[in-house]
Design a protein around this motif. Structure first.
Motif, PDB file in Angstrom:
ATOM      1  N   GLN A  64      -4.611  -1.605  -0.203  1.00 32.00           N
ATOM      2  CA  GLN A  64      -4.371  -1.511  -1.640  1.00 32.00           C
ATOM      3  C   GLN A  64      -3.767  -2.783  -2.237  1.00 32.00           C
ATOM      4  N   THR A  86       0.840  -1.206   0.000  1.00 35.68           N
ATOM      5  CA  THR A  86       0.000   0.000   0.000  1.00 35.68           C
ATOM      6  C   THR A  86       0.870   1.249   0.000  1.00 35.68           C
ATOM      7  N   ALA A 118       2.183   1.743  -3.454  1.00 27.92           N
ATOM      8  CA  ALA A 118       1.118   2.186  -4.351  1.00 27.92           C
ATOM      9  C   ALA A 118       0.724   3.634  -4.108  1.00 27.92           C
ATOM     10  N   THR A 119       1.072   4.168  -2.948  1.00 30.92           N
ATOM     11  CA  THR A 119       0.643   5.515  -2.565  1.00 30.92           C
ATOM     12  C   THR A 119       1.760   6.540  -2.683  1.00 30.92           C
ATOM     13  N   ALA A 127      -5.670  -4.117  -5.265  1.00 29.69           N
ATOM     14  CA  ALA A 127      -5.510  -3.295  -6.465  1.00 29.69           C
ATOM     15  C   ALA A 127      -4.133  -3.483  -7.079  1.00 29.69           C
ATOM     16  N   LEU A 133      -4.330   0.132 -10.708  1.00 33.14           N
ATOM     17  CA  LEU A 133      -3.909   1.466 -10.274  1.00 33.14           C
ATOM     18  C   LEU A 133      -3.438   2.290 -11.471  1.00 33.14           C
TER      19      LEU A 133
END
Length: 348
Positions: free
Chosen positions: A175, A117, A120-121, A178, A184
Motif C-alpha cells: 500500500q 501498509t 493504511a489498513t 497508494a 486511499l
C-alpha cells in the motif's frame, strides 16, 4: 550466489502448521547445488482472523492492543479475544518452527506487514484509518519496531542455530504507493486521505528498518507492483527491495522502474525479485526460460553487470494466491532451476 526464498503465505488450516513448515524447510534444502536458500516462517492464513498478515502483525505491536471491528482490525483500549487468538497463532507458528528447523543453522526470513501498509489498513479506536493521524502513525511505527525486535529474538530462541544476524525481516508494503499518491478513501468514503510526501514516507520506514539493524538482522521492503517506492526504501536504509517483475510490463521491462532498481543495486541494496508462476507447455513442461529472461534481460539492458546477478534473491510474486501445497512446492522447485540458470549467467 542466487538465492530462493518466499513471503510466507501457505495453504492449510488448523493443525497444518507443522507439516507446512517441514515442507518449506525440506524443499528449500533440496535446491540445486550452487543455489542459496532462505527458509521462511510459513503463514497459514486459512486459519482465519489473527492468522491474516495484518492481524498477525498487529498482534506484535508493543502496548497497542487491537481487535476486529466492522471494517477490519482496529486499535482498542485493552487486549481482548481477537488479539489473544492472533498471539496463539504466533506461538503455534514458532512451536512448529522449533520442530521443523531443529538443528538448522543459517539464514531465515520472516515477513510482517510494513508500517505504511499497516497504518493504511488499521483503524483508529474511534475514528479513521491510523494513516490519517500523523501522531498515531508515528506511534504505530515505534510499536512495530519493538514488536519486530521481539519477533527476531523469539525466532532465535526457538532455533538457536538462527542467530539474529541470520534473520531477514521482510516488510510487506503493497500500500505504500497508494499512501504516497493520496488515493486511499476516508472512513466515510466521500473523500481521500491526504498524500504522504516522500520525506515522510522515508521517516515512517526508518524506525522499523533501524530496529531490524539494531538486532543485527537485515531488512527487505517488498513493494509488490509499486516500483515508485524504491527511492524511499533506499533512503530509509533497507538492505533489499522487493518488486514483482511480472507487473512492470512486457518482458518485465519498464525503463523508469529499472533505472531506479539499477541505482539501488549500485548503492548495495539487493533485489528480491518476485516472479510469476511459470507458463506450462504440454510438450516441454514449465517454460522457465521466460522467467530467467524476466530478470536477466532487463538487468543487462539497464547496464548492470552480469556478475551482480549472483546477489539476486528470487521468490514467488507477492500477490500470487496458490490453491494447493503441490502448486507451492512446484513453484519453489521452479525458482530453484531459474536461480541455477541465473547463476550460470553471472559466472559466464
Amino acid at each position: 550466489m542466487v538465492t530462493v526464498s518466499g513471503h510466507g503465505p501457505w495453504p492449510g488450516g488448523e493443525g497444518d502448521v507443522l507439516e507446512a513448515q517441514l515442507t518449506v524447510t525440506g524443499d528449500l534444502a533440496e535446491l540445486p547445488a550452487g543455489v542459496g536458500a532462505v527458509p521462511f516462517l510459513v503463514q497459514l492464513t486459512g486459519r482465519g482472523p489473527g492468522a491474516d498478515p495484518v492481524g498477525r502483525t498487529a498482534a506484535l505491536l508493543a502496548e497497542m492492543p487491537v481487535e476486529l471491528g466492522p471494517h477490519g482490525w482496529k486499535l482498542t483500549d485493552r487486549p481482548g479475544t481477537d488479539q489473544r487468538r492472533a498471539e496463539a497463532f504466533a506461538r503455534e507458528d514458532l512451536g512448529a518452527l522449533a520442530i521443523a528447523a531443529h538443528g538448522y543453522a543459517g539464514p531465515f526470513a520472516l515477513e510482517v506487514t510494513g508500517p505504511w501498509t499497516l497504518a493504511a489498513t488499521l483503524w483508529s479506536a474511534r475514528g479513521d484509518r491510523v494513516l490519517a493521524d500523523k501522531g498515531a502513525r508515528r506511534d504505530l511505527g515505534l510499536a512495530l519496531a519493538e514488536g519486530v525486535r521481539a519477533q527476531v529474538a523469539a525466532v532465535h530462541e526457538q532455533v538457536p542455530g538462527v542467530a539474529p544476524s541470520d534473520v531477514v525481516v521482510q516488510l510487506a508494503e503493497p500500500q505504500l504507493g497508494a499512501v504516497h499518491a493520496g488515493v486511499l478513501p476516508t472512513f466515510s468514503g466521500y473523500s481521500r486521505l491526504r498524500a504522504v510526501p516522500g520525506p515522510d514516507v522515508v521517516e515512517g520506514l526508518r524506525p522499523v528498518v533501524d530496529a531490524v539493524h539494531d538486532v543485527g538482522a537485515r531488512a527487505v521492503v517488498h513493494l509488490g507492483e509499486t516500483w515508485v517506492g524504491v527511492p524511499p526504501v533506499v533512503l530509509a536504509g533497507a538492505d533489499g527491495v522487493g518488486l514483482d517483475l511480472g507487473s512492470l510490463g512486457a518482458g518485465g521491462w519498464n525503463e523508469r522502474a529499472w533505472e531506479l532498481v539499477a541505482r539501488a543495486v549500485e548503492k548495495g541494496v539487493g533485489l528480491w525479485a518476485g516472479l510469476p508462476p511459470a507458463q506450462v507447455s504440454q510438450c516441454a513442461g514449465p517454460m522457465l526460460g521466460e522467467l530467467v529472461n524476466l530478470v536477466a534481460v532487463p538487468w543487462r539492458r539497464v547496464g548492470l553487470p552480469a556478475s551482480a546477478l549472483d546477489d539476486v534473491t528470487l521468490l514467488a510474486a507477492s500477490r500470487r494466491a496458490l490453491a494447493s501445497t503441490d502448486e507451492h512446492r512446484a513453484e519453489l522447485a521452479n525458482l530453484g532451476r531459474v536461480a541455477e540458470a541465473l547463476a550460470e549467467r553471472a559466472a559466464a
